[in-house]
Design a protein around this motif. Structure first.
Motif, PDB file in Angstrom:
ATOM      1  N   ASP B 134     -53.562 -19.021   0.914  1.00 18.60           N
ATOM      2  CA  ASP B 134     -52.553 -18.269   1.266  1.00 18.60           C
ATOM      3  C   ASP B 134     -53.506 -16.685   1.760  1.00 18.60           C
ATOM      4  O   ASP B 134     -54.246 -17.302   1.347  1.00 18.60           O
ATOM      5  CB  ASP B 134     -50.836 -17.804  -0.013  1.00 18.60           C
ATOM      6  N   GLU B 135     -52.358 -16.427   2.279  1.00 14.57           N
ATOM      7  CA  GLU B 135     -52.575 -15.171   3.327  1.00 14.57           C
ATOM      8  C   GLU B 135     -53.518 -13.823   2.248  1.00 14.57           C
ATOM      9  O   GLU B 135     -54.804 -13.757   2.527  1.00 14.57           O
ATOM     10  CB  GLU B 135     -51.590 -14.077   3.817  1.00 14.57           C
ATOM     11  N   ARG B 136     -53.018 -13.397   0.802  1.00 13.59           N
ATOM     12  CA  ARG B 136     -53.778 -12.240  -0.181  1.00 13.59           C
ATOM     13  C   ARG B 136     -55.412 -13.145  -0.607  1.00 13.59           C
ATOM     14  O   ARG B 136     -55.304 -12.578  -0.480  1.00 13.59           O
ATOM     15  CB  ARG B 136     -52.557 -12.358  -0.868  1.00 13.59           C
ATOM     16  N   SER B 137     -55.290 -14.689  -0.652  1.00 14.66           N
ATOM     17  CA  SER B 137     -55.844 -15.502  -1.209  1.00 14.66           C
ATOM     18  C   SER B 137     -56.982 -15.672  -0.338  1.00 14.66           C
ATOM     19  O   SER B 137     -58.146 -15.497  -0.472  1.00 14.66           O
ATOM     20  CB  SER B 137     -55.835 -16.418  -1.893  1.00 14.66           C
ATOM     21  N   ARG B 138     -57.039 -15.679   0.857  1.00 13.68           N
ATOM     22  CA  ARG B 138     -57.716 -16.016   2.091  1.00 13.68           C
ATOM     23  C   ARG B 138     -58.146 -14.812   2.321  1.00 13.68           C
ATOM     24  O   ARG B 138     -59.372 -14.667   2.331  1.00 13.68           O
ATOM     25  CB  ARG B 138     -57.042 -16.166   3.323  1.00 13.68           C
ATOM     26  N   ALA B 139     -57.636 -13.381   2.549  1.00 14.47           N
ATOM     27  CA  ALA B 139     -58.414 -11.907   2.704  1.00 14.47           C
ATOM     28  C   ALA B 139     -59.113 -11.278   1.827  1.00 14.47           C
ATOM     29  O   ALA B 139     -60.462 -11.284   1.580  1.00 14.47           O
ATOM     30  CB  ALA B 139     -57.194 -11.404   2.909  1.00 14.47           C
ATOM     31  N   LEU B 140     -58.697 -11.691   0.506  1.00 17.85           N
ATOM     32  CA  LEU B 140     -59.809 -11.323  -0.882  1.00 17.85           C
ATOM     33  C   LEU B 140     -61.088 -12.029  -0.360  1.00 17.85           C
ATOM     34  O   LEU B 140     -61.999 -11.811  -1.047  1.00 17.85           O
ATOM     35  CB  LEU B 140     -58.820 -12.044  -2.462  1.00 17.85           C
ATOM     36  N   VAL B 141     -60.739 -13.827  -0.291  1.00 20.28           N
ATOM     37  CA  VAL B 141     -61.942 -14.812  -0.456  1.00 20.28           C
ATOM     38  C   VAL B 141     -63.157 -14.004   0.247  1.00 20.28           C
ATOM     39  O   VAL B 141     -63.567 -13.922   0.492  1.00 20.28           O
ATOM     40  CB  VAL B 141     -61.497 -16.444  -0.321  1.00 20.28           C
ATOM     41  N   LEU B 142     -61.911 -13.935   1.978  1.00 18.62           N
ATOM     42  CA  LEU B 142     -63.325 -13.297   2.813  1.00 18.62           C
ATOM     43  C   LEU B 142     -64.475 -12.168   2.522  1.00 18.62           C
ATOM     44  O   LEU B 142     -65.040 -12.091   3.176  1.00 18.62           O
ATOM     45  CB  LEU B 142     -62.344 -12.854   4.160  1.00 18.62           C
ATOM     46  N   GLU B 143     -62.814 -11.243   2.413  1.00 17.87           N
ATOM     47  CA  GLU B 143     -63.574 -10.168   1.523  1.00 17.87           C
ATOM     48  C   GLU B 143     -64.903 -10.012   0.426  1.00 17.87           C
ATOM     49  O   GLU B 143     -65.886  -9.027   1.113  1.00 17.87           O
ATOM     50  CB  GLU B 143     -62.843  -8.899   1.502  1.00 17.87           C
ATOM     51  N   VAL B 144     -64.842 -10.561   0.067  1.00 22.32           N
ATOM     52  CA  VAL B 144     -65.499 -11.090  -1.307  1.00 22.32           C
ATOM     53  C   VAL B 144     -67.214 -11.601  -0.147  1.00 22.32           C
ATOM     54  O   VAL B 144     -68.029 -11.350  -0.979  1.00 22.32           O
ATOM     55  CB  VAL B 144     -64.958 -11.889  -2.298  1.00 22.32           C
ATOM     56  N   LEU B 145     -66.307 -12.030   0.296  1.00 23.64           N
ATOM     57  CA  LEU B 145     -67.610 -13.452   0.669  1.00 23.64           C
ATOM     58  C   LEU B 145     -68.365 -12.632   1.876  1.00 23.64           C
ATOM     59  O   LEU B 145     -69.744 -12.945   3.146  1.00 23.64           O
ATOM     60  CB  LEU B 145     -67.826 -14.548   1.325  1.00 23.64           C
ATOM     61  N   ASP B 146     -67.849 -11.625   2.273  1.00 20.91           N
ATOM     62  CA  ASP B 146     -68.233 -11.048   4.015  1.00 20.91           C
ATOM     63  C   ASP B 146     -69.956  -9.780   3.328  1.00 20.91           C
ATOM     64  O   ASP B 146     -70.028  -8.982   4.162  1.00 20.91           O
ATOM     65  CB  ASP B 146     -67.211  -9.981   4.352  1.00 20.91           C
TER      66      ASP B 146
END
Lengths: 245, 245
Positions: B134-146
Motif C-alpha cells: 500500500d502507498e503509505r507502507s511503500r513510501a515509508l520503506v523506500l524512505e527508510v532504505l534510501d
C-alpha cells in the motif's frame, strides 16, 4: 559604541567559565562524561545484541541510541568552549580498559549489575566534579547523567530475578563488592592522572562550604570526602536492589 | 449523517492495504525491513566499538542510532496495521545467521564491503518487494532504505584504501563475489519460506507492467527477473568501488 581591548579578560557569566584555565578544566570533565556516554552506548548495544528476549533487545537498542544523543550534546558543549571534541575524548581512551578486563561479567545478571553499580560510581564521580563547573556546563552534565531509564530496567530485572533465589542474591552481592572496589580504583587513577578533576572537586567543595557554612575540605582530607560520598551512593544503590552492600 | 455497516469491507486507500490478506503480507515485509535495520544497528555499533579512529567511532555510532530510529518508524507502521511488532520481528530472527557464519570478515575492509555489498542485496530485495505494498507502507520503506550516508562512508574509505593497492583491490573483488553469492542464497531462502514476499513481488510486477505496458512476469520467470535485477544492482555497486563485479 563600546570598544573592547582584544586582550581584556573575558567576564565570567552563566554561559562561560571564568577564564582559560577553568575552561580547560571543564573540557577535561566534559571529555570524561562524553567518553562514559560513548562507552555506555557500546555496552548497551552489545547487551542488545545478546539480550534473551526481543523486548529487551528493542529497549536496550533505544537506550544505546539515547546515549549517542547525550554524548553528542556534551561534545557540542566542548565545541562551544573552543576545544576539539575528538582530542577531549581521546585522552580517556583507556580509562576503563583495566576495569573492564578485571570485571568481565560471566552471566547476564552480572552484566546488568555491572552497568548499574560499576558505571554508577563513575557517574557519581562526574556529578560531584560537575559542581565545580560553570553553570551551563554543570546543568548539561547533571541533565545527561540524570537519565535513569536504563538503571530502572536493571533494577526491575535484577529485582525480579533475585526475589526468590538466595544463591543468586548472595553471588550478586559479592559481585557488587568487587565492582565497587575496582570502580573506586578507577577514580583514584583518574584523580592522579588528571589534576583538572581534583581542581573541579575543590571548586565544588569551596562552593558548597560557602553556601552551607560547613568547613571546606583540606587538601589532606579531600580524597577521603569524595570516596566517602561515592561509597554512600553505592550502598544506597545496592540496598535498592535488596543486596547487602 | 452516514451509517456504515460494521461488516462492510474496508475500502482500499492510500493509508490502508486493500484487505486483511494484503495487510498481513505488508506486515511480513515490514518485519523483514525492521529486522534488517535492527541488524544494521547491531553491526554498526560493533563496528563503532572496533573502528581504528575516534572519528570513525563517532560516525558509526551515529549511523547505529539512526538505524534504531528507522527501525522504530517501521515498527510504528506495523502497529498502525494492527499487528504486533515483536512477533513481526521474531519470524526473521535467524534469517541472516547462516549468511553471517559463512561470511565472517577477516579485516576491517572486508567488514566495510560486507556492510555495503552484502546487506545491499537485502535492501534491494526489500525495495523491489515494497513496490507491491500500500502507498503509505511503500513510501515509508523506500524512505527508510534510501538512507545512504553509511554506504557513502564505506565507498569513500574503500576507495581511498584500494586506490593504490592492487592486492587489496583483487582480494576485495573476490570477497564481493562471495558476498553476493551468499546474499542471493538468503533471498532464495526467504522466497521459499515466506510466500507473502513472492505475492508482493507479483503485485509489484503487475503494477509496473500496467504502468509501462511491458509484459508482466509469469510465475515461471518471476524469480529469474528478481535475481536479474539484484545482480544488476550488485554490479553497479561494485563498479562504484572500482572493483570488478
Amino acid at each position: 559604541m563600546t570598544t573592547t581591548r582584544p586582550d581584556a579578560a573575558p567576564q565570567p557569566s552563566a554561559d562561560r567559565p571564568a577564564g582559560a584555565a577553568e575552561s580547560a578544566d571543564a573540557v577535561v570533565l566534559l571529555g570524561l562524561v562524553a567518553h562514559l556516554e560513548h562507552t555506555a552506548f557500546v555496552r548497551l548495544a552489545s547487551d542488545s545484541a545478546i539480550a534473551p528476549t526481543i523486548e529487551q533487545r528493542l529497549a536496550l537498542s533505544r537506550f544505546a541510541a539515547a546515549a549517542v544523543e547525550r554524548r553528542d550534546r556534551v561534545l557540542g558543549r566542548i565545541v562551544e568552549l573552543g576545544a576539539e571534541p575528538e582530542a577531549a575524548l581521546r585522552q580517556f581512551d583507556d580509562v576503563l580498559t583495566d576495569f573492564d578486563a578485571r570485571t568481565e561479567p560471566s552471566t547476564w545478571w552480572e552484566r546488568l549489575l555491572k552497568a548499574y553499580v560499576g558505571y554508577g560510581v563513575a557517574d557519581d564521580f562526574c556529578r560531584l566534579a560537575a559542581e565545580g563547573l560553570d553553570e551551563r556546563s554543570r546543568a548539561l552534565v547533571l541533565e545527561v547523567l540524570d537519565e535513569t531509564s536504563h538503571a530502572d530496567l536493571a533494577v526491575t530485572e535484577l529485582d525480579a530475578a533475585g526475589a526468590d533465589d538466595g544463591v543468586l542474591t548472595s553471588r550478586l552481592a559479592l559481585w557488587g563488592r568487587r565492582l565497587v572496589g575496582e570502580a573506586l580504583g578507577v577514580v583514584q587513577g583518574l584523580l592522579t592522572q588528571r589534576p583538572a578533576l581534583g581542581r573541579l572537586l575543590a571548586r565544588s567543595d569551596a562552593r558548597a562550604s560557602a553556601e552551607t557554612g560547613t568547613p571546606a575540605a583540606t587538601p589532606a582530607n579531600a580524597p577521603a570526602k569524595v570516596f566517602g560520598e561515592l561509597t554512600a551512593q553505592h550502598t544506597r544503590r545496592m540496598s535498592r536492589l535488596g543486596l547487602t552492600p
